[in-house]
Design a protein around this motif. Structure first.
Motif, mmCIF file in Angstrom:
data_model
loop_
_atom_site.group_PDB
_atom_site.id
_atom_site.type_symbol
_atom_site.label_atom_id
_atom_site.label_comp_id
_atom_site.label_asym_id
_atom_site.label_seq_id
_atom_site.Cartn_x
_atom_site.Cartn_y
_atom_site.Cartn_z
ATOM 1 N N UNK A 246 0.839 -1.198 0.000
ATOM 2 C CA UNK A 246 0.000 0.000 0.000
ATOM 3 C C UNK A 246 0.870 1.242 0.000
ATOM 4 N N UNK A 247 0.249 2.346 -0.321
ATOM 5 C CA UNK A 247 0.951 3.625 -0.445
ATOM 6 C C UNK A 247 0.011 4.734 0.008
ATOM 7 N N UNK A 248 0.547 5.675 0.794
ATOM 8 C CA UNK A 248 -0.278 6.792 1.226
ATOM 9 C C UNK A 248 -0.549 7.716 0.039
ATOM 10 N N UNK A 249 -1.748 8.239 -0.025
ATOM 11 C CA UNK A 249 -2.119 9.155 -1.089
ATOM 12 C C UNK A 249 -1.578 10.539 -0.742
ATOM 13 N N UNK A 250 -0.648 11.021 -1.582
ATOM 14 C CA UNK A 250 0.036 12.292 -1.362
ATOM 15 C C UNK A 250 -0.028 13.163 -2.608
ATOM 16 N N UNK A 251 0.277 14.429 -2.441
ATOM 17 C CA UNK A 251 0.478 15.333 -3.556
ATOM 18 C C UNK A 251 1.891 15.070 -4.070
ATOM 19 N N UNK A 252 2.003 14.433 -5.195
ATOM 20 C CA UNK A 252 3.316 14.037 -5.725
ATOM 21 C C UNK A 252 4.201 15.247 -6.017
ATOM 22 N N UNK A 253 3.617 16.352 -6.437
ATOM 23 C CA UNK A 253 4.399 17.539 -6.794
ATOM 24 C C UNK A 253 5.098 18.152 -5.584
ATOM 25 N N UNK A 254 4.435 18.129 -4.440
ATOM 26 C CA UNK A 254 5.009 18.763 -3.247
ATOM 27 C C UNK A 254 5.556 17.756 -2.245
ATOM 28 N N UNK A 255 5.166 16.498 -2.385
ATOM 29 C CA UNK A 255 5.583 15.477 -1.433
ATOM 30 C C UNK A 255 4.876 15.592 -0.092
ATOM 31 N N UNK A 256 3.856 16.419 -0.045
ATOM 32 C CA UNK A 256 3.108 16.616 1.196
ATOM 33 C C UNK A 256 1.698 16.061 1.033
ATOM 34 N N UNK A 257 0.896 16.260 2.050
ATOM 35 C CA UNK A 257 -0.484 15.788 1.998
ATOM 36 C C UNK A 257 -1.209 16.395 0.807
#
Length: 124
Positions: free
Chosen positions: A37-48
């Motif tokens: 599994x993988x947490x759903x993140x904002x890939x562009x910022x690496x944050x939530x």
């Protein structure tokens, strides 16, 4: 002679009034067929990741925009999940439980990175 006429007044649409507020998508996971599994993140910022809209502080504090903001967060979560080829994700479950409702951020200053590039709000 020139003057300001009534047609010079531009009415700001209701959905653009206020300031940028975001509901953070925290602790929501996508799951692959292989059990990882993988947490759903904002890939562009690496944050939530975050669902954002324009709202007044009063609306946020009073909770009058909770459902709308929760819906925006669901759309963002599902958009991110769709790019990952998950077998299933927790987006709908977290939306339905109201899980994200406790994670608000005023998306200005140090938190401006949560606001999507296309969101332009006009202070009240």
């Amino acid at each position: 002679m020139s003057g300001c006429g009534d047609d010079d007044i531009v009415e700001i649409p209701e959905e653009l009034r206020g300031e940028p507020w975001c509901m953070l998508i925290v602790g929501t996971w996508g799951h692959y067929d292989d059990g990882s599994s993988e947490m759903i993140l904002n890939e562009a910022t690496g944050s939530a990741a975050a669902g954002c809209l324009c709202a007044s502080r009063d609306d946020i504090l009073a909770g009058t925009r909770h459902d709308e903001l929760n819906g925006v967060a669901l759309d963002i979560c599902q958009d991110i999940a769709a790019t990952k080829n998950f077998a299933w994700d927790e987006c709908q479950e977290d939306h339905d439980s109201g899980y994200w409702l406790v994670a608000y951020v005023h998306a200005e200053g140090d938190d401006a990175h949560f606001k999507p590039a296309g969101l332009q709000c006009y202070g009240e």
